[in-house]
Design an enzyme around this catalytic site. Structure first.
Site, PDB file in Angstrom:
ATOM      1  N   ARG A  15      -3.399  -0.450   3.726  1.00  0.00           N
ATOM      2  CA  ARG A  15      -2.169   0.482   3.362  1.00  0.00           C
ATOM      3  C   ARG A  15      -2.794   1.223   2.123  1.00  0.00           C
ATOM      4  NH1 ARG A  15       3.572  -0.524   5.470  1.00  0.00           N
ATOM      5  NH2 ARG A  15       2.717  -2.844   5.535  1.00  0.00           N
ATOM      6  N   GLU A 156      11.255 -10.050  13.375  1.00  0.00           N
ATOM      7  CA  GLU A 156      10.274  -8.986  13.075  1.00  0.00           C
ATOM      8  C   GLU A 156      11.236  -7.760  13.492  1.00  0.00           C
ATOM      9  OE1 GLU A 156       8.354  -9.581   9.964  1.00  0.00           O
ATOM     10  OE2 GLU A 156      10.032 -11.527  10.292  1.00  0.00           O
TER      11      GLU A 156
END
Ligand code: UD1
Ligand code: CA
Length: 423
Positions: A15, A156
Site C-alpha cells: 500500500r 485475525e
C-alpha cells in the site's frame, strides 16, 4: 536476563506504492526501521531483522548503521510466525528472552518497552503480548479473553466472526517470550486460516495448551503502536512524533512560537531558553545550545551542533556543521560541512560551496573565532579563514586566508556619469 530481538521486516508494503521497501521510508530522514532499532538499543544485546522484500537494500542499511543487528532472509514470506521461525538456527541453545517487534512501528518508545519487559518479568510470564484499545480496531488481530478475563487467543480480522470483530482490544504486534519454552511452537504452527499464513499470533493458544504462563500488557497510549501501511499513515506518524517532540521541548524550557508550523526530529537536543520561530524544519540528529534563536524558516539537515547564544535566522540551511558560541548567520545562507568558531558573523547570502561535482566529493570550510564574512560571499571549500579576518562583501574565496586580514575579490566599480540621459 539476556534479551535478543526479532524485528519483522520482510513484508511487501504494497500500500505504500513504492520502489523503496516500506521499513526504509523515512521520518525526519531516519528510516522507520531505524526508530525501532534505536529504541531497543538499551534493552537487547543482539537483534535479528527478518528481511525478504527488497532484502538487499534493508540488509545494507542495517549492516551499515547497526553493529549489533544481523539480517535473516525469509523467502517466500509465509506469514509472521514463519518469519520468526527463521531465527531458530541462530538461537538453538539460547536460554534468554526474545522481544518480537515489527519494523513498521516507529512510534513505540524505549520507556514503554522497558515497562513491557518489567511486566513480563514481574508476572513470571512465559509469553506476554502487547495489546491496546482502538475505537476502530479494523485490520488488527483481536484479543479474545476468557470469562475470567484471562487471555484466550488472538483472532485475525479476516478469520473473525462478527461478535469477535466487535472486540476493541487489539494485538499491537509486540511480544516478549521465554525462548526455550516458547520456541518449539514455531515448528508446530499451521496455516489453516483465511490467509493461508503461519500466524505468529497462534503462539498464544499454543502456550496455553502447553500450560505456559501467557499474559497481555495493555498499552494506554495507543499512538505508540501506530503502524505504517500507507503514505497517509507515514504523514500521520510524522505528525504524532513531531507533536510528542515539541511538547517535550516546551516542557524542558524551549520556546516554540508556532507548534503548528515547526518540525523537529526526535534526535535533536535543544537547550533552555532557545526560541524556535515558525516554519522551521529540523531533521536528522542535531544539538542546539541554550539561548539561541532559530528561524523563522530555518532548515537543519542533521549533524549540526550549535553552541549557546547563536542565531540561525530566516532561510538559513545548515548541514553537518559546528557553530561556535555567540555566532550568527542571520539570513539567506547555506552552511554545510563547516566548523565555525565563536563570535563569527555570517553576512546575508553567504554560501559554503562544499560540493565538487566533478569528483563528487565534499570538502570542509573552517572559520576561526571572530571571523566576519561580508554579504553574498562564496567560500569555496576546502578553505580555512584565520582568526579575526574579515571577508569583503561579494567575494569568492578559493584560498586559505590567515589571521586578522581583510580578503576580498571584487570587480572594480565603474560609474559612468550621465549614461542614462545620453541613451
Ligand atoms: C499483524 C498481526 C495482527 C496485529 C498487527 C499489528 C499476525 C498474523 N497478525 O497483522 O494480529 O494486530 O500485526 O500491527 O501476526 N512480515 C514478515 N514476513 C511475513 C509476513 C509479515 O516479515 O511473512 C512482517 C511485515 O513486514 C510486517 C509485520 O511482519 O512488518 C506484520 O505483518 P503484516 O502483514 O503487516 O501483519 P498485519 O496484517 O498487520
Ligand atoms: Ca497481513
Amino acid at each position: 536476563m539476556e534479551i535478543k530481538s526479532v524485528i519483522l521486516a520482510a513484508g511487501k508494503g504494497t500500500r505504500m506504492k513504492s520502489e523503496t521497501p516500506k521499513v526504509l521510508h523515512k521520518i525526519f530522514e531516519k528510516p522507520l526501521l531505524g526508530y525501532v532499532l534505536d529504541n531497543i538499543k538499551t534493552i537487547t544485546n543482539e537483534n535479528f531483522v527478518i528481511v525478504g522484500h527488497h532484502a538487499d537494500e534493508v540488509k545494507e542499511y542495517v549492516e551499515k548503521n547497526y553493529q549489533n543487528a544481523k539480517t535473516v532472509l525469509q523467502t517466500p514470506q509465509l506469514g509472521t510466525g514463519h518469519a520468526v521461525s527463521m531465527v531458530l538456527p541462530y538461537l538453538k541453545d539460547f536460554k534468554g528472552q526474545v522481544l518480537i517487534l515489527c519494523g513498521d512501528t516507529p512510534l513505540i518508545t524505549a520507556e514503554t518497552l522497558n515497562k513491557f519487559v518489567e511486566f513480563h518479568n514481574s508476572n513470571n510470564s512465559d509469553l506476554t503480548v502487547m495489546s491496546t484499545i482502538f475505537e476502530n480496531p479494523t485490520n488488527y488481530g483481536r484479543i479474545i479473553r476468557e470469562q475470567d478475563g484471562s487471555l484466550k487467543c488472538i483472532v485475525e480480522e479476516k478469520d473473525a466472526p462478527p461478535e469477535q470483530k466487535a472486540v476493541k482490544e487489539v494485538n499491537a504486534g509486540i511480544y516478549i517470550l521465554d525462548w526455550a519454552k516458547i520456541s518449539p511452537a514455531f515448528t508446530q504452527l499451521t496455516s489453516n486460516n483465511a490467509q493461508g499464513e503461519y500466524y505468529l499470533t497462534d503462539i498464544i493458544e499454543w502456550g496455553k495448551k502447553n500450560n505456559l504462563k501467557v499474559n497481555a500488557f495493555i498499552l494506554e497510549n495507543s499512538d505508540e503502536i501506530y503502524g505504517i501501511n500507507s503514505r497517509k499513515n507515514l504523514a500521520e506518524a510524522t505528525r504524532i512524533m513531531n507533536t510528542r517532540k515539541l511538547n517535550t521541548l516546551m516542557d524542558n524550557g524551549v520556546t516554540i512560537v508556532d507548534p503548528n508550523s515547526t518540525w523537529i526530529s526526535e534526535d535533536t537536543e535543544i537547550g533552555t531558553d532557545t526560541i524556535i520561530y515558525p516554519s522551521t524544519y529540523i531533521e536528522g540528529k542535531n544539538k542546539i545550545g541554550k539561548n539561541c534563536k532559530i528561524g523563522p524558516c530555518a532548515h537543519f539537515r542533521g549533524g549540526v551542533e550549535v553552541e549557546d547564544n547563536c542565531k540561525i535566522g530566516n532561510f538559513v540551511e545548515v548541514k553537518k556543521a559546528k557553530i561556535g558560541y555567540n555566532t550568527n548567520a542571520g539570513h539567506l545562507s547555506y552552511i554545510g560541512d563547516s566548523e565555525l568558531g565563536a563570535y563569527v558573523n555570517i553576512g546575508a547570502g553567504t554560501i559554503t560551496a562544499n560540493f565538487d561535482p566533478i569528483t563528487g566529493t565534499k570538502s570542509k570550510t573552517i572559520l576561526k573565532d571572530n571571523v566576519k564574512i561580508g554579504s553574498n560571499t562564496v567560500l569555496v571549500a576546502p578553505v580555512e579563514i584565520g582568526e579575526g579576518t574579515n571577508i569583503g562583501a561579494g567575494s569568492v574565496i578559493t584560498k586559505n586566508v590567515g589571521e586578522w586580514a581583510l580578503a576580498l575579490t571584487r570587480a572594480p566599480l565603474r560609474i559612468i556619469e550621465g549614461w542614462v540621459k545620453r541613451k
